[in-house]
Design a protein around this motif. Structure first.
Motif, short mmCIF file in Angstrom:
data_model
loop_
_atom_site.label_atom_id
_atom_site.label_comp_id
_atom_site.label_asym_id
_atom_site.label_seq_id
_atom_site.Cartn_x
_atom_site.Cartn_y
_atom_site.Cartn_z
N GLU A 15 0.82 -1.23 0.00
CA GLU A 15 0.00 0.00 0.00
C GLU A 15 0.85 1.27 0.00
OE1 GLU A 15 -3.57 0.26 0.47
OE2 GLU A 15 -4.10 -1.81 0.88
N MET A 16 1.57 1.49 1.11
CA MET A 16 2.46 2.66 1.16
C MET A 16 3.73 2.21 1.88
SD MET A 16 2.12 6.24 3.19
CE MET A 16 0.66 6.91 2.44
N ASP A 17 4.87 2.42 1.25
CA ASP A 17 6.10 1.93 1.88
C ASP A 17 6.59 2.87 2.98
OD1 ASP A 17 7.41 4.04 0.72
OD2 ASP A 17 8.41 2.84 -0.83
N GLY A 18 7.61 2.42 3.69
CA GLY A 18 8.10 3.16 4.85
C GLY A 18 8.63 4.54 4.50
N ILE A 19 9.24 4.66 3.34
CA ILE A 19 9.86 5.94 2.96
C ILE A 19 8.77 7.02 2.81
CG2 ILE A 19 11.16 7.12 1.15
CD1 ILE A 19 12.61 4.44 0.67
N GLU A 20 7.72 6.65 2.07
CA GLU A 20 6.63 7.61 1.87
C GLU A 20 5.93 7.90 3.20
OE1 GLU A 20 4.03 6.26 -1.23
OE2 GLU A 20 2.68 7.97 -0.96
N CYS A 21 5.81 6.86 4.00
CA CYS A 21 5.12 7.00 5.29
C CYS A 21 5.89 7.96 6.20
CB CYS A 21 4.98 5.63 5.94
SG CYS A 21 4.03 5.67 7.44
N VAL A 22 7.22 7.80 6.24
CA VAL A 22 8.05 8.68 7.07
C VAL A 22 7.80 10.13 6.66
CG1 VAL A 22 10.43 9.43 7.47
CG2 VAL A 22 9.86 7.02 7.61
N GLU A 23 7.79 10.35 5.34
CA GLU A 23 7.60 11.70 4.81
C GLU A 23 6.28 12.29 5.31
OE1 GLU A 23 7.71 11.68 0.58
OE2 GLU A 23 8.32 13.78 0.46
N ASN A 24 5.22 11.45 5.27
CA ASN A 24 3.90 11.91 5.71
C ASN A 24 3.86 12.19 7.20
OD1 ASN A 24 1.95 12.02 3.47
ND2 ASN A 24 2.67 9.93 3.14
N LEU A 25 4.44 11.29 7.98
CA LEU A 25 4.39 11.44 9.45
C LEU A 25 5.12 12.71 9.87
CD1 LEU A 25 4.93 7.84 10.88
CD2 LEU A 25 2.85 8.92 10.03
N VAL A 26 6.26 12.98 9.24
CA VAL A 26 7.05 14.16 9.60
C VAL A 26 6.28 15.43 9.24
CG1 VAL A 26 9.19 15.42 9.15
CG2 VAL A 26 9.26 12.97 9.51
N LYS A 27 5.51 15.35 8.13
CA LYS A 27 4.69 16.52 7.75
C LYS A 27 3.65 16.80 8.83
CE LYS A 27 4.88 16.48 2.79
NZ LYS A 27 4.23 15.83 1.64
N ILE A 28 3.06 15.72 9.35
CA ILE A 28 2.00 15.88 10.36
C ILE A 28 2.60 16.36 11.68
CG2 ILE A 28 0.23 14.68 11.70
CD1 ILE A 28 -0.04 12.78 9.25
N LYS A 29 3.71 15.75 12.06
CA LYS A 29 4.32 16.10 13.35
C LYS A 29 5.85 16.16 13.18
CE LYS A 29 4.48 14.79 18.18
NZ LYS A 29 4.38 13.72 19.14
N PRO A 30 6.35 17.35 12.95
CA PRO A 30 7.79 17.46 12.62
C PRO A 30 8.73 16.93 13.71
CG PRO A 30 6.64 19.49 12.09
CD PRO A 30 5.67 18.64 12.84
N ASP A 31 8.29 16.92 14.97
CA ASP A 31 9.23 16.48 16.00
C ASP A 31 9.08 15.00 16.36
OD1 ASP A 31 6.84 16.69 17.23
OD2 ASP A 31 7.58 17.65 19.05
N VAL A 32 8.37 14.24 15.52
CA VAL A 32 8.22 12.82 15.80
C VAL A 32 9.57 12.12 15.66
CG1 VAL A 32 7.61 12.28 13.40
CG2 VAL A 32 6.91 10.73 15.23
N LEU A 33 9.81 11.13 16.55
CA LEU A 33 11.07 10.38 16.46
C LEU A 33 10.79 9.05 15.75
CD1 LEU A 33 12.44 10.92 20.07
CD2 LEU A 33 13.23 12.03 17.99
N ILE A 34 11.51 8.81 14.65
CA ILE A 34 11.23 7.62 13.86
C ILE A 34 12.46 6.72 13.78
CG2 ILE A 34 10.48 6.73 11.62
CD1 ILE A 34 9.07 9.42 11.17
N LEU A 35 12.26 5.47 14.19
CA LEU A 35 13.34 4.49 14.08
C LEU A 35 12.98 3.52 12.96
CD1 LEU A 35 15.98 3.29 15.33
CD2 LEU A 35 14.50 1.79 16.66
N VAL A 36 13.78 3.54 11.90
CA VAL A 36 13.52 2.62 10.79
C VAL A 36 14.07 1.24 11.19
CG1 VAL A 36 14.08 2.08 8.41
CG2 VAL A 36 13.61 4.43 9.07
N ILE A 37 13.22 0.23 11.10
CA ILE A 37 13.66 -1.14 11.42
C ILE A 37 13.48 -1.95 10.15
CG2 ILE A 37 13.33 -3.15 12.88
CD1 ILE A 37 12.26 -1.40 15.03
N SER A 38 14.59 -2.35 9.56
CA SER A 38 14.47 -3.04 8.28
C SER A 38 15.67 -3.93 8.06
CB SER A 38 14.36 -1.99 7.17
OG SER A 38 14.22 -2.62 5.93
#
Lengths: 767, 139
Positions: free
Chosen positions: B72-95
């Motif tokens: 549906e939507m991969d992690g890269i696009e998702c990260v981009e969206n989440l940061v737009k919604i909340k710029p100070d969110v902390l994201i740990l990519v697990i892959s």
């Protein structure tokens, strides 16, 4: 940094402040002394001025006496006398009260000299003298009223001097002047005053003059002191300045030496450290300070004005470079946690290529590490550490290789333990012969395409036989190598044209196979040694441990090997070289292939021990091929056999029998599904061996003959068990080489029977 | 913007909100089970980027663990969206570390750190603690 936080400049700021304070003190003292000096000058002037006062008092009193004698008006003169007396009295009092004097303009001066004992003594004498003087003065000064009779008109002898006498003074020369009693008293007092004043005024004037001299002398002393202070101050200031200069010069030298030492230490570190170290700025430019190791790592001397991408550009692939630049850009960003991205550092262990001046390139492995450098809270640089980890990478690869090799050897060893010893030694002997033959074929001179192709076919047959036997014994590692060899040969076969150099890679493959077989031989001999060691120990004293090892060796399916290995090693090849090993080889092969095909088969061999030496090898190759084919293609799966009302276990027979003068007969027969003629036709068409039209015309006998054509195989996939299409072709060639014939009979769903006639050994040798 | 209707209220227990985003049910459960950080509380799990963005709009998490390869939507696009919604969110990519360039791409979009699959519970805890210590923090 606060304004008072002077850091390393604290010393010099304090020194200069101290110097300025010292100068200020000198100036203040100077100023004080200079004020004193001007006071003294004013004092001298004052005293010189006042020294005239007693004289003035005397002069006025004489004048007053004269006026009185002349009968002139005395009021003004008397008033002058009063004023002069008061002025001197005041002066004397001022001096006696600590030298505080007020000059004509009202400025107050202090004359410290007046407080000295000598001055006090002088002033005391002057006061005494003045007191006496005042006692004489008072009756005169306090005079009031008129000294003359009022009836007597005052004559005007003094009209010439312009003064209108108020009263006629008593004058000795002018008896005409009539004095009042008061006037007479005044005259007497005046005479007394003049007489006293004649001597006193001189003394008083002298006192004042002496004082003035004294003040002047004091003033001169002050001037001397002032000069001394100025000179002293100047000298002290110069000394202080010199001290400050020396102190700071020494400190500066010390600091410079320390900084030189630090710089040298840094240079020593950078020259000696094994890691490549440098700083990257935000524009990704390399800093000017870097370790010497970089020269060796990057094989260049010049790093000036170099950017990180230029450094990497020629030594890593473009994709790696791009990823690396992205990664470095991430580290400059604010969001990324440095520690949490180390694992995705694309330059963590990167393969780089340096041009080799001698041609080609050298491959190295470099390890880059990046660390953020912060200064005053913000990111200023990235510290890059580079290591050449080629040795480490190579070692780890070698380690991995050797681990894999060790594992393969262990597997091989275990396999050898499973193999029947006669079969193994027989295989090793045969394989050795085959490979030597391959070697001699490779050496044969050839120039034409057909000769090359004939060479390939010859090699193929030998390698295929080795592969087949190895497979039969389950020697996977040998089989894999032989298979790889076959693949290379197929590759050559598929080429439109061939040349001598195309055969070079085969030499390497052959060598590999030789070496591997040598390993197997080596392992076998070690096993034999081991067994002998154990056997001799057991016979010597019977050790439990040795017994156990022996049991392990003998355990389960290994009974055979121990039996065979009891024989001395020298005998192994000879003793087991007999055909007796073939029977077990075929049994193993049948069982193994059946198991891999999920089939069940029972192999019965007869007469194989009667195979003459000359046919031993050929019979072995032929039977291996036919047994394998029978299990793969002939025998059905148990379920299929059950449906056909057959026993689930297929029966397979190999019979070798002498036929007297007719030579020998070898029969390989199975009770499987028989040859499927339609399928054979299909495959032959697929393989391009015949056209569909030809296929339609073939009778069963002709159809069966198709399986002996080169390149025919009905197995769907190319596996090591079957499918190469060389099997029956090989049988036909082997038989033909021996001067024999192949016969084939088959009934669909019932059986297949291969019957091979071989001539007598002698005629075969002749052939 | 979507953040207008986002309820950015902190949890009453003072904990930080964690969202787990991974298409593997096993990995999601593993993270949830092995989470040993008192300060974190799982508020949502998502099986793909789309679900994650939807859940994030309803209630933005403080910390997100993010897989890269998802339907549906991969992690890269998702990260981009989440940061737009909340710029100070902390994201740990697990892959899985099959392609470093892809991981770097996710970090370029605003993720803060990377943890390689497969991971142990200790590695997960350490990575999340490092993440909470602060982005860009290298002390």
């Amino acid at each position: 940094m606060g304004i008072l936080d002077l850091g390393r400049y604290k010393g010099i700021v304090f020194a200069i402040t101290g110097f300025l304070v010292f100068i200020a003190i000198i100036l203040a003292v100077n100023h004080g002394k200079a004020g004193q000096f001007s006071d003294n000058v004013a004092g001298v002037r004052f005293l010189e001025n006042r020294a005239k006062q007693p004289g003035a008092v005397y002069d006025i009193s004489v004048q007053l006496a004269e006026r009185l004698r002349q009968g002139e008006k005395i009021d003004e003169t008397l008033s002058s006398l009063q004023k002069a007396a008061a002025a001197f009295d005041n002066s004397l009092n001022s001096l006696a009260n600590g030298g505080m004097i007020t000059d004509a303009s009202g400025d107050v001066f202090v004359l410290p000299t007046m407080t000295t004992p000598a001055a006090v003594e002088r002033l005391k004498n002057a006061s005494k003298l003045w007191d006496g003087y005042k006692a004489k003065l008072n009756p005169v000064i306090n005079f009031s009223g008129s000294p003359y009779y009022t009836a007597q008109p005052a004559p005007a002898p003094a009209a010439a001097n312009g003064k209108a006498p108020a009263a006629a003074p008593a004058a000795p020369a002018e008896p005409t002047v009539q004095y009042s009693p008061r006037g007479r008293r005044l005259q007497a007092a005046l005479n007394d005053l003049v007489q006293y004043g004649n001597t006193a005024h001189g003394q008083l004037a002298k006192v004042m003059t002496d004082l003035s001299v004294e003040v002047e002398a004091a003033s001169r002393t002050e001037t001397g002191t002032l000069r001394a202070i100025q000179v002293g101050g100047m000298v002290a200031a110069l000394l202080l300045l010199g001290a400050i200069f020396l102190f700071f010069a020494r400190n500066l030298r010390k600091e410079e030496a320390a900084s030189n030492r630090q710089r040298k230490e840094t240079q020593d570190i950078l020259r000696t450290v094994n890691e490549g170290l440098f700083l990257l700025d935000k524009d990704l430019k390399l800093g000017s300070e870097r370790s010497m190791a970089l020269n060796g790592i990057f094989r260049r001397e010049d790093f000036s004005d170099l950017t990180f991408d230029k450094l990497l550009k020629d030594i890593v692939p473009e994709k790696t470079l791009k990823t690396a630049m992205d990664y470095v850009a991430l580290l400059w960003g604010e969001r990324v946690n440095e520690k949490l991205v180390k694992t995705i550092n694309p330059l963590n262990e990167v393969e780089v290529h340096f041009d080799n001046p001698a041609g080609g390139f050298d491959t190295h492995f470099l390890e880059f590490d990046f660390n953020r450098v912060k200064s005053e809270g913000s990111l200023s640089h990235l510290l890059v550490t580079v290591n050449d980890v080629t040795k480490r990478v190579m070692l780890s690869r070698e380690l991995q290789d050797s681990q894999e090799k060790a594992q393969a050897q262990l597997d091989l060893l275990l396999r050898i333990l499973h193999v029947e010893p006669d079969s193994l030694t027989s295989f090793l002997t045969d394989a050795d012969v085959s490979l030597k033959m391959v070697n001699s074929i490779l050496k044969e001179p050839a120039r034409e395409e057909t000769a090359f192709r004939a060479k390939i076919d010859g090699i193929y047959r030998q390698v295929h036989a080795v592969k087949g036997e190895a497979a039969a014994l389950g020697l996977k590692t040998v089989e894999q190598r032989a298979h790889a060899f076959e693949e290379s040969l197929n590759d050559l076969k598929g080429r439109p044209s061939l040349s001598g150099s195309d055969f070079l890679p085969l030499v390497v493959k052959l060598d590999d196979l030789f070496n591997h077989l040598a390993q197997v031989r080596e392992m076998l001999s070690r096993l034999v040694d081991l067994h002998h060691a154990i056997a001799s120990k057991r016979s010597a004293g019977g050790e439990v441990a040795a017994e156990k090892v022996d049991q392990w060796l003998a355990g389960q399916e290994q009974t055979q090997i121990t039996k065979a290995l009891v024989a001395p090693p020298a005998d192994v090849a000879e003793a087991t070289g007999a055909i007796g090993g073939l029977e077990r080889t075929l049994e193993d092969l049948a069982a193994r292939v059946a198991s891999s095909q999920s089939k069940r088969v029972n192999l019965r061999c007869t007469g194989l021990d009667a195979v003459p030496e000359a046919y031993r090898r050929a019979v072995k190759d032929i039977t291996i091929q036919l047994v394998r084919n029978a299990v793969v293609h002939g025998i059905e799966e148990p379920s299929e056999r059950a449906k056909a009302n057959k026993a689930e276990t297929g029966a397979l027979a190999v019979e070798f029998s002498p036929r007297g003068a007719d030579g020998y007969e070898l029969i390989v027969q199975d009770d499987g599904r028989g040859l499927q003629l339609d399928r054979i036709k299909e495959v032959a068409v697929e393989r391009g061996l015949i056209t569909p039209a030809q296929a339609a015309l073939l009778d069963p006998r002709q159809t069966m003959a198709l399986i002996f054509r080169p390149g025919f195989s009905t197995a769907d996939r190319v596996t090591t068990d079957a499918g190469r299409g060389a099997g029956m072709d090989l049988v036909r060639i082997l038989v033909a080489e021996l001067g024999g014939r192949v016969g084939l009979a088959s009934a669909g769903g019932k059986f297949s029977k291969f019957k091979i006639w071989l001539p007598t050994a002698q005629s075969a040798a002749a052939a | 913007m979507a953040s207008a209707n986002a309820k950015a209220q902190p949890l009453t227990n003072g904990k930080l909100k964690l969202m787990i985003c991974d298409d593997s049910n096993i990995i999601r459960r593993k993270i949830e089970r092995e989470l040993q950080i008192e300060r974190l509380q799982v508020i949502a799990t998502a099986a793909n980027g789309k679900q994650a963005v939807e859940a994030f709009r309803k209630e933005p998490a403080d910390v997100v663990t993010m897989d890269i390869t998802m339907p549906e939507m991969d992690g890269i696009e998702c990260v981009e969206n989440l940061v737009k919604i909340k710029p100070d969110v902390l994201i740990l990519v697990i892959s899985a570390l099959s392609d470093k360039a892809t991981a770097i791409e996710a970090l370029k979009k605003g993720a803060n750190g990377f943890l390689c699959k497969p991971f142990t519970d200790r590695q997960l805890t350490e990575a999340l603690e490092e993440l909470l210590r602060g982005a860009g923090n290298d002390d």
